[in-house]
Write a protein that holds these residues in place. Sequence first.
Motif, PDB file in Angstrom:
ATOM      1  N   ASN A   1       0.850  -1.193   0.000  1.00  0.00           N
ATOM      2  CA  ASN A   1       0.000   0.000   0.000  1.00  0.00           C
ATOM      3  C   ASN A   1       0.885   1.241   0.000  1.00  0.00           C
ATOM      4  O   ASN A   1       1.605   1.503   0.961  1.00  0.00           O
ATOM      5  CB  ASN A   1      -0.908  -0.001   1.226  1.00  0.00           C
ATOM      6  N   LEU A   2       0.804   2.011  -1.095  1.00  0.00           N
ATOM      7  CA  LEU A   2       1.648   3.192  -1.268  1.00  0.00           C
ATOM      8  C   LEU A   2       0.806   4.458  -1.424  1.00  0.00           C
ATOM      9  O   LEU A   2       1.218   5.436  -2.027  1.00  0.00           O
ATOM     10  CB  LEU A   2       2.565   2.996  -2.484  1.00  0.00           C
ATOM     11  N   ILE A   3      -0.405   4.449  -0.864  1.00  0.00           N
ATOM     12  CA  ILE A   3      -1.252   5.628  -1.018  1.00  0.00           C
ATOM     13  C   ILE A   3      -0.754   6.755  -0.118  1.00  0.00           C
ATOM     14  O   ILE A   3      -0.129   6.542   0.915  1.00  0.00           O
ATOM     15  CB  ILE A   3      -2.729   5.327  -0.702  1.00  0.00           C
ATOM     16  N   THR A   4      -1.055   7.975  -0.528  1.00  0.00           N
ATOM     17  CA  THR A   4      -0.701   9.125   0.287  1.00  0.00           C
ATOM     18  C   THR A   4      -1.620  10.279  -0.070  1.00  0.00           C
ATOM     19  O   THR A   4      -2.315  10.249  -1.090  1.00  0.00           O
ATOM     20  CB  THR A   4       0.774   9.547   0.073  1.00  0.00           C
ATOM     21  N   ALA A   5      -1.633  11.290   0.766  1.00  0.00           N
ATOM     22  CA  ALA A   5      -2.442  12.475   0.513  1.00  0.00           C
ATOM     23  C   ALA A   5      -1.769  13.663   1.184  1.00  0.00           C
ATOM     24  O   ALA A   5      -1.101  13.512   2.206  1.00  0.00           O
ATOM     25  CB  ALA A   5      -3.860  12.295   1.061  1.00  0.00           C
ATOM     26  N   THR A   6      -1.947  14.831   0.619  1.00  0.00           N
ATOM     27  CA  THR A   6      -1.352  16.040   1.183  1.00  0.00           C
ATOM     28  C   THR A   6      -2.037  17.265   0.600  1.00  0.00           C
ATOM     29  O   THR A   6      -2.648  17.202  -0.469  1.00  0.00           O
ATOM     30  CB  THR A   6       0.159  16.105   0.889  1.00  0.00           C
ATOM     31  N   THR A   7      -1.930  18.381   1.314  1.00  0.00           N
ATOM     32  CA  THR A   7      -2.454  19.648   0.787  1.00  0.00           C
ATOM     33  C   THR A   7      -1.354  20.472   0.143  1.00  0.00           C
ATOM     34  O   THR A   7      -1.637  21.394  -0.612  1.00  0.00           O
ATOM     35  CB  THR A   7      -3.060  20.506   1.911  1.00  0.00           C
ATOM     36  N   ALA A   8      -0.105  20.188   0.501  1.00  0.00           N
ATOM     37  CA  ALA A   8       1.045  20.989   0.052  1.00  0.00           C
ATOM     38  C   ALA A   8       0.922  22.438   0.512  1.00  0.00           C
ATOM     39  O   ALA A   8       1.440  23.358  -0.124  1.00  0.00           O
ATOM     40  CB  ALA A   8       1.199  20.926  -1.465  1.00  0.00           C
ATOM     41  N   GLN A   9       0.259  22.655   1.642  1.00  0.00           N
ATOM     42  CA  GLN A   9       0.111  24.003   2.182  1.00  0.00           C
ATOM     43  C   GLN A   9       0.981  24.199   3.413  1.00  0.00           C
ATOM     44  O   GLN A   9       1.399  23.238   4.062  1.00  0.00           O
ATOM     45  CB  GLN A   9      -1.356  24.266   2.561  1.00  0.00           C
ATOM     46  N   LYS A  10       1.207  25.469   3.741  1.00  0.00           N
ATOM     47  CA  LYS A  10       1.943  25.793   4.952  1.00  0.00           C
ATOM     48  C   LYS A  10       1.069  25.496   6.167  1.00  0.00           C
ATOM     49  O   LYS A  10      -0.153  25.554   6.104  1.00  0.00           O
ATOM     50  CB  LYS A  10       2.363  27.256   4.942  1.00  0.00           C
TER      51      LYS A  10
ATOM     52  N   GLU B   1      -9.437  20.495   5.766  1.00  0.00           N
ATOM     53  CA  GLU B   1      -8.377  19.985   4.888  1.00  0.00           C
ATOM     54  C   GLU B   1      -7.504  18.973   5.628  1.00  0.00           C
ATOM     55  O   GLU B   1      -7.120  17.939   5.068  1.00  0.00           O
ATOM     56  CB  GLU B   1      -7.532  21.138   4.366  1.00  0.00           C
ATOM     57  N   PHE B   2      -7.198  19.263   6.884  1.00  0.00           N
ATOM     58  CA  PHE B   2      -6.394  18.342   7.693  1.00  0.00           C
ATOM     59  C   PHE B   2      -7.092  16.996   7.809  1.00  0.00           C
ATOM     60  O   PHE B   2      -6.487  15.933   7.630  1.00  0.00           O
ATOM     61  CB  PHE B   2      -6.165  18.950   9.076  1.00  0.00           C
ATOM     62  N   ASP B   3      -8.391  17.025   8.090  1.00  0.00           N
ATOM     63  CA  ASP B   3      -9.163  15.795   8.217  1.00  0.00           C
ATOM     64  C   ASP B   3      -9.239  15.039   6.892  1.00  0.00           C
ATOM     65  O   ASP B   3      -9.124  13.810   6.856  1.00  0.00           O
ATOM     66  CB  ASP B   3     -10.577  16.103   8.710  1.00  0.00           C
ATOM     67  N   GLN B   4      -9.450  15.768   5.806  1.00  0.00           N
ATOM     68  CA  GLN B   4      -9.571  15.124   4.496  1.00  0.00           C
ATOM     69  C   GLN B   4      -8.275  14.424   4.104  1.00  0.00           C
ATOM     70  O   GLN B   4      -8.300  13.301   3.575  1.00  0.00           O
ATOM     71  CB  GLN B   4      -9.953  16.161   3.442  1.00  0.00           C
ATOM     72  N   VAL B   5      -7.158  15.083   4.362  1.00  0.00           N
ATOM     73  CA  VAL B   5      -5.864  14.491   4.015  1.00  0.00           C
ATOM     74  C   VAL B   5      -5.623  13.223   4.818  1.00  0.00           C
ATOM     75  O   VAL B   5      -5.187  12.195   4.287  1.00  0.00           O
ATOM     76  CB  VAL B   5      -4.727  15.509   4.238  1.00  0.00           C
TER      77      VAL B   5
ATOM     78  N   LYS C   1       8.396  23.168   2.823  1.00  0.00           N
ATOM     79  CA  LYS C   1       8.569  21.983   3.651  1.00  0.00           C
ATOM     80  C   LYS C   1       7.424  20.998   3.445  1.00  0.00           C
ATOM     81  O   LYS C   1       6.297  21.387   3.157  1.00  0.00           O
ATOM     82  CB  LYS C   1       8.604  22.373   5.135  1.00  0.00           C
ATOM     83  N   ASN C   2       7.733  19.710   3.627  1.00  0.00           N
ATOM     84  CA  ASN C   2       6.645  18.735   3.645  1.00  0.00           C
ATOM     85  C   ASN C   2       5.633  19.163   4.701  1.00  0.00           C
ATOM     86  O   ASN C   2       6.014  19.488   5.826  1.00  0.00           O
ATOM     87  CB  ASN C   2       7.178  17.343   3.973  1.00  0.00           C
ATOM     88  N   PRO C   3       4.351  19.183   4.367  1.00  0.00           N
ATOM     89  CA  PRO C   3       3.359  19.745   5.274  1.00  0.00           C
ATOM     90  C   PRO C   3       3.117  18.887   6.515  1.00  0.00           C
ATOM     91  O   PRO C   3       3.351  17.675   6.519  1.00  0.00           O
ATOM     92  CB  PRO C   3       2.091  19.837   4.409  1.00  0.00           C
ATOM     93  N   LEU C   4       2.639  19.544   7.552  1.00  0.00           N
ATOM     94  CA  LEU C   4       2.430  18.912   8.848  1.00  0.00           C
ATOM     95  C   LEU C   4       1.539  17.680   8.768  1.00  0.00           C
ATOM     96  O   LEU C   4       1.852  16.620   9.318  1.00  0.00           O
ATOM     97  CB  LEU C   4       1.808  19.931   9.819  1.00  0.00           C
ATOM     98  N   GLU C   5       0.416  17.799   8.069  1.00  0.00           N
ATOM     99  CA  GLU C   5      -0.551  16.694   8.064  1.00  0.00           C
ATOM    100  C   GLU C   5       0.013  15.450   7.378  1.00  0.00           C
ATOM    101  O   GLU C   5      -0.376  14.328   7.691  1.00  0.00           O
ATOM    102  CB  GLU C   5      -1.873  17.134   7.408  1.00  0.00           C
ATOM    103  N   TYR C   6       0.952  15.644   6.470  1.00  0.00           N
ATOM    104  CA  TYR C   6       1.598  14.508   5.814  1.00  0.00           C
ATOM    105  C   TYR C   6       2.387  13.683   6.833  1.00  0.00           C
ATOM    106  O   TYR C   6       2.249  12.456   6.906  1.00  0.00           O
ATOM    107  CB  TYR C   6       2.525  15.016   4.706  1.00  0.00           C
ATOM    108  N   GLY C   7       3.199  14.369   7.622  1.00  0.00           N
ATOM    109  CA  GLY C   7       3.997  13.672   8.627  1.00  0.00           C
ATOM    110  C   GLY C   7       3.155  13.017   9.700  1.00  0.00           C
ATOM    111  O   GLY C   7       3.460  11.915  10.168  1.00  0.00           O
ATOM    112  N   VAL C   8       2.072  13.677  10.096  1.00  0.00           N
ATOM    113  CA  VAL C   8       1.170  13.093  11.091  1.00  0.00           C
ATOM    114  C   VAL C   8       0.590  11.782  10.563  1.00  0.00           C
ATOM    115  O   VAL C   8       0.537  10.765  11.277  1.00  0.00           O
ATOM    116  CB  VAL C   8       0.040  14.087  11.444  1.00  0.00           C
ATOM    117  N   GLY C   9       0.143  11.792   9.311  1.00  0.00           N
ATOM    118  CA  GLY C   9      -0.410  10.578   8.720  1.00  0.00           C
ATOM    119  C   GLY C   9       0.624   9.474   8.606  1.00  0.00           C
ATOM    120  O   GLY C   9       0.326   8.292   8.862  1.00  0.00           O
TER     121      GLY C   9
END
Length: 210
Positions: free
Chosen positions: A41-50, A58-62, A112-120
């Motif tokens: 499984n290589l799925i991912t999601a991000t907003t690419a926002q600060k 947006e955080f929840d959706q990602v 920078k890689n966005p916060l929600e990406y790292g949390v996920g």
Amino acid sequence: MKKYNLTDVVWAALDIRDTPQAEQFVKEQVAQRGVPHGYVNLITATTAQKMEEITADEFDQVNHGGLTAAFILTRAIGMQMAALNRGSIVLFSSMYGSVSPYPEVYLDPMTKNPLEYGVGKAGIIQMTRYLAVHWGKSNVRCNCISPGPFPNPAVQRDHPGFVGRLAGKSPLGRVGQAEEIAGSVAFLLSEASSYITGHNLAVDGGWTSW
């Protein structure tokens, strides 16, 4: 070892954020092709926002797209594997599931890689451990891979300064190559790793070592 070609590859499109659709997809594939021995499984999601700009929605959706959807799909497949008492699962986290982005690497125009990406991605590591324990006695292994700096070809072409800074932060002094990820996936899927489960394999050139 059997060799595969493009005629062995089956392409499908689905919205993995849609839980009923994802579960139905697994059901149909298992009915047509049987339960897989390995699953990646290589799925991912991000907003690419600060961080200052992302909204709660947006955080929840990602994190639904990158974490919840990964759980739904993995659970559906893993339960089928467990019923047959065999299987190997490989999920994908990131170096940013373990450490924060190094600010000096991300000079303008890079962000920078966005916060929600790292949390996920941190959640993927914990999910890996949980599933490894949950399905361990059913002989289903679950591991994850945390890639380090693997900039895509367009980034390497258009932003050589950024790629150079990434390489400079790595103890090996370079960015990763695609085959170095592929080899790690093949290892974790194979019997060569038959006593490895619940492990987060950092394929990062030593990035998270310092």
